[in-house]
Design a protein around this motif. Structure first.
Motif, short mmCIF file in Angstrom:
data_model
loop_
_atom_site.label_atom_id
_atom_site.label_comp_id
_atom_site.label_asym_id
_atom_site.label_seq_id
_atom_site.Cartn_x
_atom_site.Cartn_y
_atom_site.Cartn_z
N ARG A 149 0.83 -1.20 0.00
CA ARG A 149 0.00 0.00 0.00
C ARG A 149 0.87 1.26 0.00
NH1 ARG A 149 -5.24 0.53 1.52
NH2 ARG A 149 -5.19 -1.56 2.43
N LEU A 150 0.48 2.23 -0.84
CA LEU A 150 1.07 3.56 -0.84
C LEU A 150 -0.03 4.56 -0.49
CD1 LEU A 150 3.70 2.48 -2.22
CD2 LEU A 150 3.69 4.59 -3.55
N THR A 151 0.21 5.36 0.53
CA THR A 151 -0.76 6.36 0.94
C THR A 151 -0.19 7.75 0.68
OG1 THR A 151 -1.64 4.91 2.67
CG2 THR A 151 -2.11 7.26 2.85
N PHE A 152 -0.86 8.51 -0.18
CA PHE A 152 -0.44 9.87 -0.51
C PHE A 152 -1.17 10.83 0.40
CE2 PHE A 152 0.77 7.46 -4.12
CZ PHE A 152 1.81 8.14 -4.75
N LEU A 153 -0.41 11.65 1.14
CA LEU A 153 -1.01 12.59 2.07
C LEU A 153 -1.66 13.77 1.33
CD1 LEU A 153 1.47 12.81 5.07
CD2 LEU A 153 -0.49 11.29 4.73
N THR A 154 -2.74 14.27 1.89
CA THR A 154 -3.43 15.45 1.37
C THR A 154 -3.69 16.40 2.54
OG1 THR A 154 -5.63 14.47 1.69
CG2 THR A 154 -4.56 14.10 -0.44
N VAL A 183 -3.25 1.99 -3.97
CA VAL A 183 -2.94 3.42 -3.88
C VAL A 183 -4.12 4.14 -3.26
CG1 VAL A 183 -2.30 5.48 -5.17
CG2 VAL A 183 -1.46 3.25 -5.91
N THR A 184 -3.88 4.83 -2.15
CA THR A 184 -4.94 5.57 -1.46
C THR A 184 -4.44 6.96 -1.09
OG1 THR A 184 -4.25 4.71 0.69
CG2 THR A 184 -5.92 3.45 -0.49
N SER A 185 -5.36 7.78 -0.60
CA SER A 185 -5.03 9.12 -0.11
C SER A 185 -5.53 9.24 1.32
CB SER A 185 -5.66 10.20 -0.98
OG SER A 185 -5.20 10.12 -2.32
N ALA A 186 -4.86 10.09 2.11
CA ALA A 186 -5.27 10.30 3.50
C ALA A 186 -4.97 11.73 3.89
CB ALA A 186 -4.55 9.32 4.44
N ASN A 187 -5.92 12.35 4.54
CA ASN A 187 -5.75 13.71 5.04
C ASN A 187 -5.07 13.63 6.41
OD1 ASN A 187 -6.13 16.34 6.21
ND2 ASN A 187 -7.70 16.70 4.65
N SER A 189 -4.71 15.63 8.72
CA SER A 189 -5.37 16.31 9.85
C SER A 189 -6.50 15.48 10.46
CB SER A 189 -5.92 17.65 9.39
OG SER A 189 -6.93 17.47 8.42
N LYS A 190 -6.82 14.32 9.84
CA LYS A 190 -7.98 13.55 10.29
C LYS A 190 -7.62 12.32 11.12
CE LYS A 190 -11.08 15.07 6.63
NZ LYS A 190 -12.01 14.66 5.56
N GLY A 191 -6.38 12.18 11.51
CA GLY A 191 -6.07 11.04 12.35
C GLY A 191 -4.61 10.66 12.28
N ALA A 192 -4.23 9.73 13.16
CA ALA A 192 -2.85 9.29 13.22
C ALA A 192 -2.52 8.39 12.03
CB ALA A 192 -2.61 8.53 14.53
N LEU A 193 -1.23 8.29 11.75
CA LEU A 193 -0.74 7.42 10.69
C LEU A 193 -0.11 6.19 11.32
CD1 LEU A 193 0.99 10.11 8.43
CD2 LEU A 193 -1.30 9.17 8.16
N ALA A 194 -0.42 5.01 10.76
CA ALA A 194 0.14 3.77 11.28
C ALA A 194 0.75 2.98 10.13
CB ALA A 194 -0.94 2.93 11.97
N PRO A 195 1.98 2.47 10.29
CA PRO A 195 2.61 1.70 9.21
C PRO A 195 1.77 0.51 8.78
CG PRO A 195 4.22 2.27 10.91
CD PRO A 195 2.88 2.66 11.44
N GLN A 196 1.05 -0.13 9.71
CA GLN A 196 0.25 -1.29 9.35
C GLN A 196 -0.96 -0.91 8.50
OE1 GLN A 196 1.09 -0.38 12.43
NE2 GLN A 196 2.64 -1.91 13.00
N THR A 197 -1.42 0.34 8.63
CA THR A 197 -2.62 0.78 7.90
C THR A 197 -2.27 1.51 6.62
OG1 THR A 197 -3.77 1.03 10.02
CG2 THR A 197 -4.76 2.09 8.09
N GLN A 198 -1.36 2.46 6.69
CA GLN A 198 -1.03 3.29 5.53
C GLN A 198 0.08 2.70 4.66
OE1 GLN A 198 -1.96 4.98 8.45
NE2 GLN A 198 -3.82 5.69 7.45
N GLY A 199 0.86 1.77 5.16
CA GLY A 199 1.98 1.24 4.38
C GLY A 199 3.05 2.29 4.21
#
Length: 442
Positions: A149-154, A183-187, A189-199
């Motif tokens: 998983r790749l999570t692009f911050l917004t 491939v996903t996006s995550a804001n 400001s809306k929560g913590a980042l976790a390696p297991q979730t965001q990759g």
């Protein structure tokens, strides 16, 4: 005399018997053993080493169905799959005429003549444009059971994977999904980042300054062993200085300028081109030219036991300056040219594995306008694969065929023409006259 004749006849008979034995052994060896040699200039008739390594890692049969009509397309696909069968005989190919099986074509969403369906251990992948790169990557994707998983911050003006404009990242996102990434996006400001979730988390050219709480979120992600890719632009570090400092990096002011790049690209000297790479990390084995419009330089300083390693560097005659170039091709007074680092990687042990971080002084190279230039796509994919700890999942460039044509200079053409039209006929005529003269004297 009769004895001599008998010995001679026996010797001839023995020779014939030995010859027949050797011929029989040769036929047996040809039927029992199979050997193929590829003598082309770049081995285009056989698989590359990375492909061979991936095929040999498979431990179950592979079923390939080719939806193809037309003898020429089928012959080409059969020759392509034959390369894989020479490495692993448990790879099977069958052809299906899409005109005779419309329901199956609709069910599998087959859209192209020659498209392949590959099945392995109950999993399936489609290859719309059959090539060694496409098939090998599909096999590698099927062989894996975990999710990459790749999570692009917004939320801070970053470039978006949905943006199809020249500055967007939609082309890279499409290639990532084709290689098996989620491939996903995550804001932020809306929560913590976790390696297991965001990759792998990607920060692509933020234009709004990160708030203190957001920087803390990123620092916590790194402390938790998360893998991070930061792609910046000159003057747009936007509150990330503290985070980068803890990684042993600092973004230098201004634009990187490299006159050698101008000679290579024909563009402005601040349009950086790189063709030499260290044989390590995400650029291991890279040999294609990559281009970076308006890149920022990085200053590296080991800290807290962390030692970032340059992976992208300019030539030795480069410098930085705060204003964009307006025809300047020499460094300002008081500045000594030197090699500039525009990309660095960091790898460190973390628990039972390794944490990987990459910082680049440019994000344009992965944008839709430039990702097709030179080796930019290969670099972008290598970065994603390396950060996802999938070094074997590689992007295979198409191998050219340099020995299909013979190019001769005018002088070489004249020599060949002179040889065939004059020298060779004269030699043949002379040999004939010599034979005639010798027979006449006998």
């Amino acid at each position: 005399m009769n004895w001599d004749r008998a010995v001679t006849a026996g010797g001839r008979g023995l020779f014939v018997v030995l010859w027949l034995v050797v011929a029989a052994l040769a036929l047996y060896a040809a039927a029992r053993f199979h050997y193929v040699a590829d003598w082309t200039a770049n081995g285009r008739n056989s698989l590359s080493r990375p492909s061979v390594r991936i095929v040999r890692s498979l431990h179950a049969p592979v079923e390939i169905t080719a939806f193809a009509r037309g003898a020429q397309i089928r012959q080409g696909l059969d020759a392509l799959i034959a390369k894989y069968r020479r490495v692993d005989s448990d790879i099977h190919l069958k052809f299906v005429n899409p005109d005779k099986h419309p329901a199956l074509v609709r069910h599998l969403d087959i859209g192209f003549n020659g498209e392949l369906e590959i099945r392995y251990q109950g999993r399936q992948a489609l290859v719309s444009s059959p090539s060694e790169s496409g098939i090998t990557n599909a096999l590698a994707r099927l062989e894996r059971t975990d999710i990459r998983r790749l999570t692009f911050l917004t939320g801070n003006g970053e470039r978006r994977v949905q943006d199809q404009s020249g500055l967007g990242l939609s082309s890279w996102a499409r290639e990532l999904r084709a290689r098996g990434f989620t491939v996903t996006s995550a804001n932020i400001s809306k929560g913590a980042l976790a390696p297991q979730t965001q990759g792998v988390v990607v920060i692509a050219d933020p234009r709004v300054r990160f708030l203190a709480g957001e920087v803390t979120t990123l620092q916590d992600f790194v402390k938790a062993g998360g893998n991070l890719l930061v792609m910046l632009e000159p003057g747009h570090a936007e509150g990330l200085s503290a985070l980068l400092a803890k990684m042993g990096m600092r973004v230098r002011k201004g634009y990187a300028v490299d006159p050698a790049s101008s000679l290579l690209t024909g563009a402005s000297p601040d349009f950086i081109a790189i063709r030499h790479y260290p044989n390590l990390g995400p650029v291991r084995g890279m040999h294609l030219v990559t281009v970076f419009p308006t890149a920022a330089a990085l200053a590296l300083k080991p800290t807290h036991g962390l030692k970032p390693i340059p992976i992208l560097a300019t030539g030795s005659d480069a410098w930085t300056q705060e204003a964009r170039l307006a025809g300047l091709v020499s460094p300002p007074p008081g500045i000594t040219p030197s090699a500039l680092t525009i990309g660095a990687a960091l790898e460190r042990p973390y628990k039972n594995g390794k944490q990987r971080l990459v910082v680049l002084g440019d994000s344009d190279f992965a944008a839709n306008s430039y990702i097709g230039e030179g080796g930019n796509l290969a670099l972008a994919m290598n970065l994603a694969n390396w950060l996802a700890h999938d070094d074997a999942f590689i992007n295979l460039p198409n191998r050219a065929s340099p020995d299909l044509t013979l190019t001769l200079t005018s002088a070489e053409e004249d020599v060949i023409a002179f040889g065939f039209l004059l020298v060779l006929p004269v030699l043949l005529l002379g040999a004939g006259v010599a034979v005639w003269w010798r027979r006449r004297r006998l």
